[in-house]
Design an enzyme around this catalytic site. Sequence first.
Site: not given
Length: 823
Positions: A414, A416, A422, A492, A544
């Site tokens: 990320c 951030c 995370h 975030c 997934h």
Amino acid sequence: MSVLYLSCFGPVRVRVSALVSSVCFCLVSAVELSSALPVRVPPAAIPMDLRVEQMQTLDSSRREQQEMLALKHKQQLQRQILIAEFQRKHEQLSRQHEAQLQEHMKQELLALKHQQELLEHQRKMEQELEKQQREQKLQLLKNKERGQESAVASTEVKMRLQEFVLNKKKALAQRSLNHCISNNPRYWKTQHSSLDQSSPPQTAVSTYNPPAMGVYDSKDDFPLRKTASEPNLKLRSRLKQKVSERRSSPLLRRKDSPISTLKKRSLDMAGDAQDALTCGCVHEECVCVCVCVLQECVYEVCVCVCVVGVGAGSLQQLRQHRTLGRTQSAPLPQSGQVLQQLVVQQQHQQFLEKHKQHFQQLHINKVRHQSSHPTMTDETVVITSCSRERLSALQLKFLSLGLVYDSLMQKHQCMCGNTNTHPEHAGRIQSIWSRLQETGLRSQCECIRGRKATLEELQTVHSEAHVMLYGTNPLRQKLDSSVISMFVRLPCGGIGVDSDTVWNEVHSSSAVRLAVGSVVELVFKVASGELKNGFAVVRPPGHHAEESTPMGFCYFNSVAIAAKLLQQRLNVGKILIVDWDVHHGNGTQQAFYDDPRVLYVSLHRYDDGNFFPGSGAPEELGSGPGVGFNVNVAFTGGLDPPMGDAEYLTAFRTVVMPIASEFAPDLVLVSAGFDAVEGHPPPLGGYKLTSRCLGHLTKQLMGLAGGRVVLALEGGHDLRAICDASEACVSALLGIELEPLSADVLKQRPNENAVSSIEKVLENHSQYWRCVQRVASSAGLSLLEAQRGDSEENETVTAMASLSVAALEKRMEDEPMEEEPPM
């Protein structure tokens, strides 16, 4: 009393009397006058109407209430007007803020694009500058005179020659300890490491002692001096080329000269030198050498070269060959025979490489046609009387475990920069790789280089739009507002496709493609026979990811793409995919839901669809021709109690291994998520599985498909848990003895929730797999109880078989043999 009062005042009494008289007269007159006038009632004596006053009071209060209601109504209207105005202003400001945000994102993207272009331009300029510098340096070297040119190159050459001489002296000192070797050629067994022409001489001490080349004399090496060295190197290369042109094969010799060298085995076979096979030749002077093709050990070639009439005198002549004389440059640091030997070794290495490629092609063809020709035997080139079992054992012995890892996958994070918010972060694979290095397991494996998956490979499972959006550089496409709407701003401050699946504009597309390509590369090396098994330390995970939907930290389904490519390119007949991640692999199930060539088995927390992602019910068996090839061991009951080693061992004993054995796969792929290991909080798993148990489960899977098992990292977010689990699984793949399970685990029965879940799976698949009916009754037993029952059943079957054989023999003895009629 008034009289007394008045008597006291004499003169006053008369005046008072007169006053009283006048007053009385006035009163009488007034009475008469008032009687003559109309009667006037005083106001106080007139009765008042109280109802009128009440009505007036009610009217006034009513008017006040009406005024109050009017004021309230007016205030409500004003409030509604203010709220409407506020909402209008808020919507206007929201639109302005959204427009400013989009404009800001566009500016950021353009700035990033511009920065990337600048970096690319700078990199190209640096490459051009380096290229120009190299060309200028080369041109200067070409234009220099001979003395200047040799002065530039002599320092490096001298260092190389000094290193070579030092190594030769060390080798001579080592060989002097082992000089008692028989002169009979049949006892010659030598070892050497294959020579790489591009690499410097090895610094390790060599035990190679060529008996036919004579003893090396250090006097043949002249001292180094500052002279021209370039012509010497040219002469050496010309001599190598001449010798290579003279003999095209290392097994061929000149007709007019005896054997000058022998084929040696590589260092990988050094430990088995004393087990070298003989060819059974009748001649005493037969040189029998076993040549093993590098690490693969695909052929064991026994080469017999009969030297008839060659005695000790002839062999002594070989040691008297004249060495190369001095040239105009510095002398060679070795004799001519040694140089010729190096060239022969080079050719021998090429010969082995050619046969290695030939074997790999044969193995690929075998895998491709195995489904259409199940009875076809292995095509093998054998130039020896060795048994096939010995060749298979050698091949399995020298195949190694493959590891794939690339630090570029850590850049998917990320924007951030806060990894605490995370769970799927770069520290996962970095910690696992560090653990494998610290424990020494990585040094026992072969590390292969990963690569980026191509767009065509990604489209074997995912749609074209999905591949173009997440698999290419997004800076060209995400300036469109319709694409920007597919991403959300995380709390975030970063960007993602949902609340937990982050996206990095610069690095994510490269990282996800690198993860897929690394898994594909490792799987193909195992399927083609170059590696025994493998473990892929990759991120982000993939099981997934559906055809057009990223979710659960996943963008591309690495394991599913690798399985599809195995079917398309190598025509692998049967593939087993085991997913022991605590979350169901909805993307993998979707990819092979109607494919009978892929058996998908998932062990996950289900809780009646209340645990992410909500799919994976035991009733999901497949569709069309793939019915029965989708097995979901869906644990229910939540964390009361949580599933652990006993439950997973029971699931493997009753569901996974029986069905997989009946399926008989050609390759096993494992979506190795470690979030079921103890240490993960309830939202991320909450189970109590141990890493030791995962190692034993991996060992069980190695009994399938000839041990061709590839593990690809999926989930798992507790660093200690995933490091312990990775260490246990890699140890199992390497064949290291695992720490045994505790006695409590072996005696523990699975909990009622697990037994109920497993029985439901067995009930649903009983009509598709014959093995299910045999193990259905043992779902509630512990591992020791089940093993004891199996041993008793085997003893019973053996006893019945022996009784049947005894009865048959007795009946054959009792029956008289029929006599054959005379001819």
